[in-house]
Structures are given as structure tokens and as C-alpha cells.
Design an enzyme around this catalytic site. Structure first.
Site, PDB file in Angstrom:
ATOM      1  N   HIS A   1      47.144   6.806  16.593  1.00  0.00           N
ATOM      2  CA  HIS A   1      46.942   5.866  17.699  1.00  0.00           C
ATOM      3  C   HIS A   1      46.717   6.590  19.037  1.00  0.00           C
ATOM      4  O   HIS A   1      46.450   5.947  20.048  1.00  0.00           O
ATOM      5  CB  HIS A   1      48.081   4.844  17.771  1.00  0.00           C
TER       6      HIS A   1
ATOM      7  N   ASP B   1      49.877   6.472  10.630  1.00  0.00           N
ATOM      8  CA  ASP B   1      49.629   6.842  12.023  1.00  0.00           C
ATOM      9  C   ASP B   1      49.657   8.372  12.149  1.00  0.00           C
ATOM     10  O   ASP B   1      50.608   8.952  12.660  1.00  0.00           O
ATOM     11  CB  ASP B   1      50.711   6.194  12.898  1.00  0.00           C
TER      12      ASP B   1
ATOM     13  N   SER C   1      54.451   9.632  22.049  1.00  0.00           N
ATOM     14  CA  SER C   1      53.663   9.444  20.826  1.00  0.00           C
ATOM     15  C   SER C   1      52.895  10.690  20.432  1.00  0.00           C
ATOM     16  O   SER C   1      52.415  11.426  21.298  1.00  0.00           O
ATOM     17  CB  SER C   1      52.659   8.318  21.013  1.00  0.00           C
TER      18      SER C   1
HETATM   19  N1  ARG Z   1      53.836   4.266  20.822  1.00  0.00           N
HETATM   20  C1  ARG Z   1      54.547   4.975  21.838  1.00  0.00           C
HETATM   21  C2  ARG Z   1      53.618   5.890  22.603  1.00  0.00           C
HETATM   22  O1  ARG Z   1      52.452   5.615  22.655  1.00  0.00           O
HETATM   23  C3  ARG Z   1      55.727   5.681  21.264  1.00  0.00           C
HETATM   24  C4  ARG Z   1      56.852   4.758  21.207  1.00  0.00           C
HETATM   25  C5  ARG Z   1      58.061   5.294  20.604  1.00  0.00           C
HETATM   26  N2  ARG Z   1      59.068   4.316  20.880  1.00  0.00           N
HETATM   27  C6  ARG Z   1      60.300   4.420  20.547  1.00  0.00           C
HETATM   28  N3  ARG Z   1      61.145   3.486  20.885  1.00  0.00           N
HETATM   29  N4  ARG Z   1      60.713   5.423  19.836  1.00  0.00           N
HETATM   30  O2  ARG Z   1      54.021   6.803  23.276  1.00  0.00           O
END
Ligand code: ARG
Length: 620
Positions: free
Chosen positions: A418, A466, A562
């Protein structure tokens, strides 16, 4: 009599009699149902994990065990290497086809491809007599007292009972052409009076359990005569088998008594009775990966558990010896081996295997150069220092840090699907050895990207798969990527390397609590969480995802982390990238742990793209 008739008959009975009848009937149903489902038997069966058994693991399942040095691990199964892939060093051996091979590995690799041609003896092939096994005094040809004729001896000799276990018996039966090995070693046979006296000369033998011929096992003779019996065996054939509710079914089709599962002894012959164990019986050693190994394998100088804890915590110089008869002094610092009473009659192929293993190429990953691991208490993450996370990279998209990534060797960065899009590869930059992006440090290096590979089954709606790879561009005229300050994290090759409750580390430049911006790399210790569907019903896919967090939720990844690493250290402090920061409901809430891409599930996908030799640490 039909059951309905019986009920009519019971009708006029007194109520107490009717109750008694009912109990009997219930008992009958209980017994018959427990017969059809062995899982509800006595508590000892709880030692085996039923879900794991369904996967039919054997000694060839490299998610559970190491492959032999003449095999390599492909998609969870050990397959034959080609002889030229063996180390060149070693002594020549002879095979049953009369051909000599430069090393034991070469011969075993050839045998792996042509099973009918087995190991014959050490050294080059000569006209000397052959090694031979036979069974005598049995009622059928598949059973009897075991006799062997060693290559350089003219006479047949017996094997001593006290050195004979199912391990050796399985090899002997395999040698004799019974693919499922031995059924047992207890049956008595009518032997001539002259043999019944206690001091009939006999040999001692020791096998690993992976041999295909008894000739590969080590034969010794002891000078001192102690009372003993002679080794005997009944080889296994399907038609002579009577499985009961109490038997354990091996993957090779053989049935063994339930209580022989998870005792550290390879009774099945294919090890399938020792690979799905929650605990082990008796003195057997339990590997974290759910495998039981014999106690003698602990601290014997050879790693047996894929997580290598059988060779940690061993006192230097006090390695336990494999050979039973070789005593270990209980007190005093040194190991004393009583060699004077034991005479080796055959070459030790067991130590040959160890030697070959030590000659196989080794991968360098997951080991930090400066090992000053100062552990600080962390709440909500602590700033990282230079060199602490040498695999952590930052991914910049058009000048902004958008995600983290993990260096895994060569020119390759692992990140979340992503985070990237293949078509935008020219917009990305990989920043290595970065700590604070407001105050760029001198070690910092910037890499341009030549290619982005997103998992073909990545689902942007569910965050399944992912995972993505970024290939960095090589400098003109260079064959390799040069990242002087970076060290690759190891890619986990088995889903059994780490378990729920193991403590791991997440790092990144993501947001702090209250959506606070972060400029310097931070890290926090989190625990792997099992059973995560309870937190994310319908959204959590066990095989592909891994939850991690702390019980109070105080440490978590957040927006901006992420694609970054969740790393775990093994017992030798080797670092593996166990997870990739993927998603989570909010940040830092105990009821919503962080969800990571379970990297071990993608080992084959990764090695397909980056090349096996870059990430295959064992079983290359
Ligand atoms: N999807 C998020 C990003 O783009 C990461 C989120 C991780 N969240 C969590 N509560 N561990 O950075």
C-alpha cells in the site's frame, strides 16, 4: 436385537433399573464415539497438535526441520540437490553400483536422485566383500535377530540389544526393503541355546535415523563384556498391521502406539511422530517450533531445532556425547571420554554430515557490527541511535517520507504494497542510514529506484498480501548496490521461527500519540499476538498477517510507519524481519493491536524475485 425393541422391553422395569440401563447405553455411545475420534482419548494425546498434523510434516518438511546437506528447501519441502552443489572437501565413498564418489555428499545427492543406488562403504570401491544385513530365527523373513557383515570382516556378527532402538531398527528395515521401517524391537524368537548365553559377541551401532542403509551407521565394539541380549526386529508391512484407537498414524502410513509420539524418538521413520508437539515426553527436548528431539541432541555441537535453542546455554567443553557408552564425568569441568574400551569398526558418517554442514555457504544477515545493545525501557517508543537499525530505510515519494522499508540484501528493499505503485518507481527514493530527517546525518545515503514489484494478490480493500519489493538502481559501472552503512535483516524461511508472546521490535518515523509528527527514527518493543481474529473479526487472515502490540496498547506503529520493519531476534541475536507494518484501527489502543504482513508466508515469493541465494540462509 434391534434397539427399539430393547426400549420396549425396558419399559416395565423399575426406574432404578431403567437408569442403570441408560447409563450403560450412554457408556456404550461414549466408548464407541471415542473410538472413532482418537482426539478425545487420554490426556497424553493432547501433546500432539491436531491442526499441525493435517499438514503431514515429515523429515523433509523444511518449515519444521533442516534439510540434509545434499538437499535444498523449495516451497517447504527438501528436494535433492545436484551433486555439483556439494562442497568439494571430503573423503571418497563407494556406492552399491560400484562407483566411487568424491564425497559422501556427492554420493547421497546421487542417491537422492536415484534411490536404488545406496551408500556402500567409505573409501573407494574395491573388490572387498560387501556390507550385508540379514535377519535370522524369525518366523517370517521380515523379522528376526539382526546380523550384519561389515565390509572388511569375513564373519557375520550380531548387534547388541542395548545399543538397538527404533531409530536403528527403522534404518535396518529400510535397508532390507521395507519402506515404512520397523514395527517393533520387542518380539522374542527361538534362538539356539548357544546364543542365549549372555556373552555372545555383539556389535554396537548408532544411527541418526536419516540413513537409508545400515552401512551409514557407526559400528563399534566394546572390549568389556557386559550382560546383554541380541538386537531383534520386526519390519513393518501394512497387511500385518492392526491399528487401534490408541495408535498414532505416521505420514508414511505406519501406525505406532500413541505414547510413542512426541517422545523424541523417530519411531515413524519419517519423523512425523515428533513434528507437531505442544510438549515432549520424558527427557526429550522441545524445540520452540513444536519438534521433539532426543535429549542427547541437546548441546551436541549440531543445531537440530530450526530456532537453534538446543545449542544455546551449553557449557563450553561439556558437550554431551552422542554415543551412549561414552560416559560423561558428572563432576569436574571436563568431559571425559572413555575411548580405550571402544573400537570404531566403521567410519563415522555422522561426523561427516556435521563437517559437510560446516562447509556449506553461509549467508550474512541480521548481525549488527557494533554489538553494544543497550536496552532502554520504552514507553511509546524511544529514539534510535546510529547503527541500531541498519536495515531500516525511509521511502521518499516526490520529496516526502511516506513509508518505511527494510533492507534484505543485494539491491532489495521490502515494504508494504500500500506504500508504492510500480508505475511511480521514478518518484521514489530510498534513504538509508537515516536517523533524523530534519538534521540529515553524514552517513545518510540516497538510492534511486529501478523497479517496484507489488504482490500480484495484493488487495487494497482488505490489505491482504500487503507486501512489495523495491529494487534500487546500481551506480553506473557497478555490479552491486553499495550501502556502506546498511546491513540486511534476515528473511524468515519458516512460519515456526517465532511464536505468540515473543518480543519483537517495531521502528519507524510514524506519528506519535496525538498524531504528533516525528522527525527522528523511533522504536518500541511489542509482543507477537496469537488469535487476533478476536480483535478484528472477519478482517484478520492468520496465514498472511501477524498482530503485535502490548497489553496496554502503549506501544504501536502508527501512520507513516507503514512498510517498515517488525523485527525479532533469535536466540543467537540474529535479526529477522518478521512483519511489515501494514494496518490497524487507530493507533495505540489495546483492543486494536497493530497488524503486520507475515513475512514468513512470503519467503518463496521473495526468493523468487530476489534470487534464492540472497535470502536462503540454510538449505540453499
Ligand atoms: N497504514 C498505516 C500507514 O500507512 C500504518 C498503520 C499501522 N497502525 C497501527 N495501529 N499499527 O502508515
Amino acid at each position: 436385537m434391534d434397539r427399539s425393541v430393547r426400549w420396549k422391553v425396558t419399559a416395565p422395569y423399575s426406574s432404578s433399573m431403567r437408569l442403570a440401563h441408560l447409563i450403560l447405553l450412554l457408556l456404550y455411545f461414549h466408548l464407541s464415539s471415542s473410538r472413532s475420534t482418537p482426539a478425545s482419548g487420554p490426556p497424553q494425546e493432547d501433546l500432539v497438535e491436531q491442526k499441525c498434523l493435517l499438514r503431514n510434516y515429515t523429515h523433509h518438511s523444511c518449515n519444521k526441520v533442516f534439510c540434509l546437506p545434499w538437499q535444498k528447501c523449495i516451497e517447504g519441502t527438501c528436494i535433492c540437490k545436484l551433486p555439483y552443489q556439494c562442497p568439494k572437501d571430503g573423503t571418497p565413498v563407494c556406492a552399491t553400483n560400484g562407483r566411487s564418489y568424491p564425497t559422501y555428499c556427492h554420493q547421497k545427492s546421487f542417491e537422492c536422485l536415484h534411490p536404488e543406488i545406496k551408500f556402500s562403504n567409505n573409501g573407494t570401491c574395491t573388490a572387498e566383500g560387501k556390507f550385508n544385513v540379514s535377519l535370522i530365527y524369525g518366523n517370517t523373513k521380515r523379522e528376526g535377530i539382526v546380523q550384519v557383515k561389515l565390509v572388511d570382516q569375513d564373519e557375520k556378527m550380531f548387534i547388541c540389544k542395548n545399543s538397538w532402538s527404533m531409530t536403528e531398527a527403522n534404518v535396518a528395515c529400510l535397508h532390507l526393503g521395507y519402506p515404512q521401517g520397523a514395527r517393533g524391537i520387542k518380539r522374542r524368537f527361538n534362538i539356539p541355546i548357544s546364543l542365549r548365553i549372555n556373552d555372545t559377541e555383539c556389535l554396537h551401532v548408532r544411527c541418526r535415523g536419516v540413513e537409508t542403509s545400515l552401512a551409514e551407521c557407526t559400528f563399534t565394539k566394546r572390549r568389556t563384556k557386559t550382560p546383554h541380549g541380541l538386537a531383534r526386529v520386526v519390519c513393518y508391512t501394512q497387511d500385518a498391521d492392526f491399528p487401534t484407537s490408541q495408535s498414532f498414524q505416521c505420514v508414511n502410513g505406519k501406525h505406532i502406539p500413541q505414547e510413542k509420539a512426541c517422545d523424541g524418538v523417530n519411531d515413524c521413520g519419517d519423523q512425523s511422530d515428533e513434528l507437531c508437539c505442544k510438549e515432549c515426553r520424558g527427557t526429550a527436548f522441545h524445540c520452540k517450533s513444536g519438534v521433539c528431539i532426543p535429549n542427547e541432541s541437546k548441546c551436541n555441537g549440531e543445531v537440530d531445532c530450526i530456532t537453534s535453542e538446543d545449542e544455546s546455554d551449553c557449557e563450553e567443553g561439556r558437550q554431551r556425547k552422542i554415543h551412549k557408552g561414552l560416559a560423561r564425568s558428572d563432576q569436574g569441568g571436563e568431559t571425559e571420554i572413555e575411548t580405550e574400551e571402544t573400537e570404531m569398526l566403521t567410519p563415522d558418517m555422522n561426523s561427516e554430515i556435521k563437517r559437510i554442514k560446516s562447509l556449506l555457504p553461509k549467508l550474512s544477515c541480521g548481525i549488527k557490527r557494533n554489538t553494544h545493545t543497550r536496552r532502554k525501557r520504552v514507553i511509546g517508543g524511544k529514539p534510535a541511535e546510529m547503527g541500531e537499525y541498519p536495515w531500516q530505510v525511509a521511502i521518499k515519494d516526490s520529496g516526502k517520507i511516506t513509508c518505511g522499508g527494510i533492507y534484505i540484501g543485494g539491491c532489495w528493499i521490502l515494504t508494504a504494497a500500500h506504500c508504492v505503485r510500480p508505475s511511480r518507481y521514478h518518484n521514489y527514493q530510498v534513504w538509508t542510514a537515516l536517523l533524523d530527517w530534519l538534521k540529515p546525518n553524514s552517513e545518510l545515503a540516497v538510492q534511486r529506484v529501478s523497479r517496484v514489484i507489488v504482490h500480484e494478490k495484493y488487495n487494497g480493500a482488505t490489505y491482504q498480501n500487503d507486501i512489495a519489493l523495491i529494487e534500487m538502481r546500481k551506480l553506473p559501472g557497478k555490479k552491486e548496490c553499495e550501502l556502506p552503512r546498511s546491513i540486511p535483516a534476515c528473511v524468515p524461511w519458516s512460519p515456526y521461527l517465532f511464536q505468540p508472546n515473543d518480543s519483537c521490535i517495531v521502528s519507524g518515523w510514524g506519528r506519535e500519540k496525538g498524531n504528533q509528527k516525528v522527525y527522528s527514527l523511533r522504536w518500541g518493543e511489542v509482543n507477537l499476538i496469537g488469535n487476533c481474529s478476536q480483535f478484528y473479526p472477519g478482517r484478520y487472515y492468520e496465514k498472511e498477517m501477524q498482530c503485535a502490540g502490548t497489553s496496554d496498547g502503549s506501544i504501536d506503529a502508527c501512520k507513516g510507519d507503514s512498510g517498515g520493519p517488525l523485527v525479532c531476534n533469535d536466540i543467537n541475536n540474529v535479526t529477522y524481519v518478521w512483519g511489515i507494518v501494514s494496518w490497524g484501527e487507530n493507533c495505540g489502543q489495546p483492543e486494536f493491536p497493530g497488524v503486520y504482513t507475515r513475512v514468513a508466508n512470503y519467503f518463496d515469493w521473495i526468493s523468487y524475485h530476489v534470487g534464492r541465494s540472497l535470502v536462503s540462509q540454510h538449505n540453499v
